[in-house]
Design an enzyme around this catalytic site. Structure first.
Site, PDB file in Angstrom:
ATOM      1  N   ASN A  35      24.986 -35.308 -24.850  1.00 23.69           N
ATOM      2  CA  ASN A  35      24.663 -34.966 -23.460  1.00 23.69           C
ATOM      3  C   ASN A  35      25.981 -34.999 -22.714  1.00 23.69           C
ATOM      4  O   ASN A  35      26.551 -36.074 -22.530  1.00 23.69           O
ATOM      5  CB  ASN A  35      23.709 -35.984 -22.837  1.00 23.69           C
ATOM      6  CG  ASN A  35      22.342 -35.947 -23.478  1.00 23.69           C
ATOM      7  OD1 ASN A  35      21.910 -34.890 -23.923  1.00 23.69           O
ATOM      8  ND2 ASN A  35      21.686 -37.077 -23.557  1.00 23.69           N
TER       9      ASN A  35
ATOM     10  N   CYS B 262      35.215 -47.842 -24.519  1.00 19.49           N
ATOM     11  CA  CYS B 262      36.680 -47.829 -24.684  1.00 19.49           C
ATOM     12  C   CYS B 262      37.101 -48.944 -25.647  1.00 19.49           C
ATOM     13  O   CYS B 262      36.454 -49.997 -25.713  1.00 19.49           O
ATOM     14  CB  CYS B 262      37.371 -48.036 -23.342  1.00 19.49           C
ATOM     15  SG  CYS B 262      37.204 -46.618 -22.241  1.00 19.49           S
TER      16      CYS B 262
ATOM     17  N   HIS C  27      31.572 -38.817 -26.249  1.00 20.06           N
ATOM     18  CA  HIS C  27      30.723 -39.458 -27.259  1.00 20.06           C
ATOM     19  C   HIS C  27      29.463 -38.632 -27.447  1.00 20.06           C
ATOM     20  O   HIS C  27      29.181 -37.718 -26.691  1.00 20.06           O
ATOM     21  CB  HIS C  27      30.341 -40.863 -26.804  1.00 20.06           C
ATOM     22  CG  HIS C  27      29.349 -40.858 -25.681  1.00 20.06           C
ATOM     23  ND1 HIS C  27      29.718 -40.618 -24.359  1.00 20.06           N
ATOM     24  CD2 HIS C  27      28.002 -40.996 -25.661  1.00 20.06           C
ATOM     25  CE1 HIS C  27      28.656 -40.645 -23.596  1.00 20.06           C
ATOM     26  NE2 HIS C  27      27.594 -40.855 -24.351  1.00 20.06           N
TER      27      HIS C  27
ATOM     28  N   MET D   5      13.951 -25.653 -14.921  1.00 24.59           N
ATOM     29  CA  MET D   5      12.805 -25.178 -15.711  1.00 24.59           C
ATOM     30  C   MET D   5      11.551 -25.740 -15.047  1.00 24.59           C
ATOM     31  O   MET D   5      10.989 -26.756 -15.488  1.00 24.59           O
ATOM     32  CB  MET D   5      12.914 -25.710 -17.137  1.00 24.59           C
ATOM     33  CG  MET D   5      14.040 -25.097 -17.902  1.00 24.59           C
ATOM     34  SD  MET D   5      13.675 -23.362 -18.264  1.00 24.59           S
ATOM     35  CE  MET D   5      14.895 -23.101 -19.520  1.00 24.59           C
ATOM     36  N   VAL D   6      11.158 -25.129 -13.976  1.00 30.94           N
ATOM     37  CA  VAL D   6      10.011 -25.660 -13.227  1.00 30.94           C
ATOM     38  C   VAL D   6       9.055 -24.514 -12.908  1.00 30.94           C
ATOM     39  O   VAL D   6       9.287 -23.388 -13.300  1.00 30.94           O
ATOM     40  CB  VAL D   6      10.483 -26.326 -11.905  1.00 30.94           C
ATOM     41  CG1 VAL D   6      11.311 -27.549 -12.197  1.00 30.94           C
ATOM     42  CG2 VAL D   6      11.244 -25.327 -11.057  1.00 30.94           C
TER      43      VAL D   6
ATOM     44  N   LEU E 247      19.893  -9.487  -8.562  1.00 31.09           N
ATOM     45  CA  LEU E 247      20.377  -9.042  -7.242  1.00 31.09           C
ATOM     46  C   LEU E 247      19.833  -9.950  -6.143  1.00 31.09           C
ATOM     47  O   LEU E 247      20.118  -9.785  -4.981  1.00 31.09           O
ATOM     48  CB  LEU E 247      19.920  -7.594  -7.002  1.00 31.09           C
ATOM     49  CG  LEU E 247      20.102  -6.677  -8.223  1.00 31.09           C
ATOM     50  CD1 LEU E 247      19.480  -5.310  -7.986  1.00 31.09           C
ATOM     51  CD2 LEU E 247      21.576  -6.585  -8.559  1.00 31.09           C
ATOM     52  N   ARG E 248      19.018 -10.949  -6.540  1.00 33.87           N
ATOM     53  CA  ARG E 248      18.291 -11.797  -5.556  1.00 33.87           C
ATOM     54  C   ARG E 248      19.278 -12.611  -4.702  1.00 33.87           C
ATOM     55  O   ARG E 248      20.181 -13.215  -5.248  1.00 33.87           O
ATOM     56  CB  ARG E 248      17.407 -12.743  -6.360  1.00 33.87           C
ATOM     57  CG  ARG E 248      16.549 -13.688  -5.581  1.00 33.87           C
ATOM     58  CD  ARG E 248      15.538 -14.341  -6.512  1.00 33.87           C
ATOM     59  NE  ARG E 248      16.192 -14.981  -7.643  1.00 33.87           N
ATOM     60  CZ  ARG E 248      16.166 -16.312  -7.861  1.00 33.87           C
ATOM     61  NH1 ARG E 248      15.556 -17.099  -7.010  1.00 33.87           N
ATOM     62  NH2 ARG E 248      16.730 -16.842  -8.905  1.00 33.87           N
TER      63      ARG E 248
ATOM     64  N   GLU F  35       7.888 -21.750 -15.309  1.00 33.41           N
ATOM     65  CA  GLU F  35       8.400 -22.092 -16.641  1.00 33.41           C
ATOM     66  C   GLU F  35       7.661 -23.283 -17.229  1.00 33.41           C
ATOM     67  O   GLU F  35       7.555 -23.444 -18.424  1.00 33.41           O
ATOM     68  CB  GLU F  35       9.884 -22.357 -16.532  1.00 33.41           C
ATOM     69  CG  GLU F  35      10.500 -21.183 -15.776  1.00 33.41           C
ATOM     70  CD  GLU F  35      11.954 -21.040 -15.977  1.00 33.41           C
ATOM     71  OE1 GLU F  35      12.704 -21.443 -15.086  1.00 33.41           O
ATOM     72  OE2 GLU F  35      12.336 -20.545 -17.039  1.00 33.41           O
TER      73      GLU F  35
ATOM     74  N   SER G  17      25.437 -41.087 -18.881  1.00 36.22           N
ATOM     75  CA  SER G  17      25.807 -42.180 -17.978  1.00 36.22           C
ATOM     76  C   SER G  17      27.256 -42.618 -18.194  1.00 36.22           C
ATOM     77  O   SER G  17      27.769 -43.460 -17.486  1.00 36.22           O
ATOM     78  CB  SER G  17      24.878 -43.378 -18.249  1.00 36.22           C
ATOM     79  OG  SER G  17      25.108 -43.866 -19.558  1.00 36.22           O
TER      80      SER G  17
END
Ligand SMILES: O=C1CCN([C@@H]2O[C@H](COP(=O)(O)O)[C@@H](O)[C@H]2O)C(=O)N1
Length: 350
Positions: A152, A54, A165, A315-316, A29-30, A319, A160
């Protein structure tokens, strides 16, 4: 007042990693007054003559990427692990230990076109990706103890290159994550005489509280102990130790599972949902000759988005210094993904 897991704080145990996570459902609710990142623009051309992933484009090594029709794998020109390098001296100081790190890094293109995603490919094209993943695991697994396939996706995940891939890093050592999972699955098997993830899958299928998607061969859940808001696990309904153990039916159904999962992810906030994903199975190399009956092959997705295409979880703070924490419960996240259509929003008629 009776405890309600949807309202009251509690910690949950992750048996795979032997750690706890703090769940604070009351915090959803923050009010939000923090960072809002701009949604990434998605106007990727099918072909970019300056993109070495490519077909037909020259890479940093000077080699030219062939006109490939399906998947294509090449050795990374900027690898984190190289073969045949000098080894560090051994040390008897317990505080300053170094060890050899042999290995090799490959890049695997999923498709010749840059403007396709798994859910917008033909399922046969995703089956070809799965076949090549298995080829790579077998090829590199002969020599290396651990072969980590990881994708990723999205610039938010440090990717990047927009061309579809993944990367494959093979190492002579067992990295931390699989080492922790190996130990905890082994301990569970020793204690109960059953596989941890086989028990877990059966119980999730019975409880039906965190299921995102399932078909004959696979089930996708937001794990009870999930850390990232929309973290998921891809679990086999029939026990297998490694990717290479998949039979035809499991491979075919896995393609459909990944297409449905990524479509749901992208449909959630109508964007190319960023994530890091990968596969974990029994170690290879010398591990091929060891008893790995405690292992269950499974997939993991770690997506950073929290509540929109532009708000990511960090995640800081607590955490990093204490332990992982989440507001949105795994059950609510699973319901949000489950409710998404399995057809990618870009394919739906305007
Ligand atoms: O000519 C090139 C371009 C990119 N690459 C490699 O492709 C990879 C691109 O994938 P990422 O965006 O996930 O990093 C990256 O690891 C980069 O090193 C080459 O090996 N040769």
């Amino acid at each position: 007042m009776a405890f309600n897991p949807n309202e009251h704080q509690h910690v949950r145990y992750n048996p795979l990693r032997n750690e706890w996570i703090l769940v604070s459902p009351h915090r959803t609710l923050r009010p939000w007054s923090g960072q809002v990142e701009t949604a990434p623009l998605e106007n990727i051309p099918a072909y970019d003559p300056s993109n070495p992933l490519c077909p037909g484009v020259k890479r940093a090594s000077g080699l030219v990427t062939p006109i490939y029709e399906s998947t294509y794998v090449f050795t990374n020109d900027f690898p984190a692990l190289l073969e045949n390098v000098p080894e560090p001296p051994s040390s008897d100081d317990p505080l300053f230990q170094a060890a050899p790190a042999g290995g090799t890094c490959r890049v695997m293109c999923f498709h010749p076109k840059s403007n396709v995603y798994l859910p917008t490919m033909k399922s046969e094209e995703v089956e070809a990706i799965i076949e090549e993943w298995i080829n790579q695991m077998k090829d590199l697994g002969r020599k290396y103890q651990w072969v980590q396939i990881f994708e990723n996706r999205g610039s938010m995940m440090g990717c990047s290159n927009p061309h579809p891939h993944c990367q494959i890093w093979a190492s002579s050592f067992l990295p931390n994550e699989p080492k922790i999972k190996d130990e905890n699955q082994r301990n569970y098997f020793k204690k109960y005489g059953r596989r941890m993830l086989e028990d877990y899958t059966k119980k999730e299928l019975a409880k039906r509280e965190r299921i995102v998607w399932e078909n004959n061969e696979w089930v996708v859940v937001v794990p009870y102990w999930a850390v990232w808001p929309f973290e998921t696990m891809v679990l086999p309904k029939r026990q297998i130790q490694r990717f290479a153990d998949c039979d035809q039916s499991q491979k075919k159904e896995l393609a459909l599972t990944l297409q449905a999962l990524v479509a749901k992810y992208d449909n959630l906030f109508k964007c190319s949902f960023p994530y890091s994903m990968g596969w974990h199975g029994a170690p290879t190399g010398d591990g091929l000759n060891e008893d790995q009956c405690h292992w269950t092959f499974h997939g993991i997705y770690y997506p950073p988005l929290l509540r929109s295409a532009t708000v990511k979880k960090f995640m800081v703070g607590y955490e990093m210094l204490a332990q992982s924490q989440r507001d949105l419960t795994a059950e609510k996240a699973a319901a949000m993904l489950r409710e998404q259509p399995e057809q990618h929003y870009s394919l739906s008629k305007p």
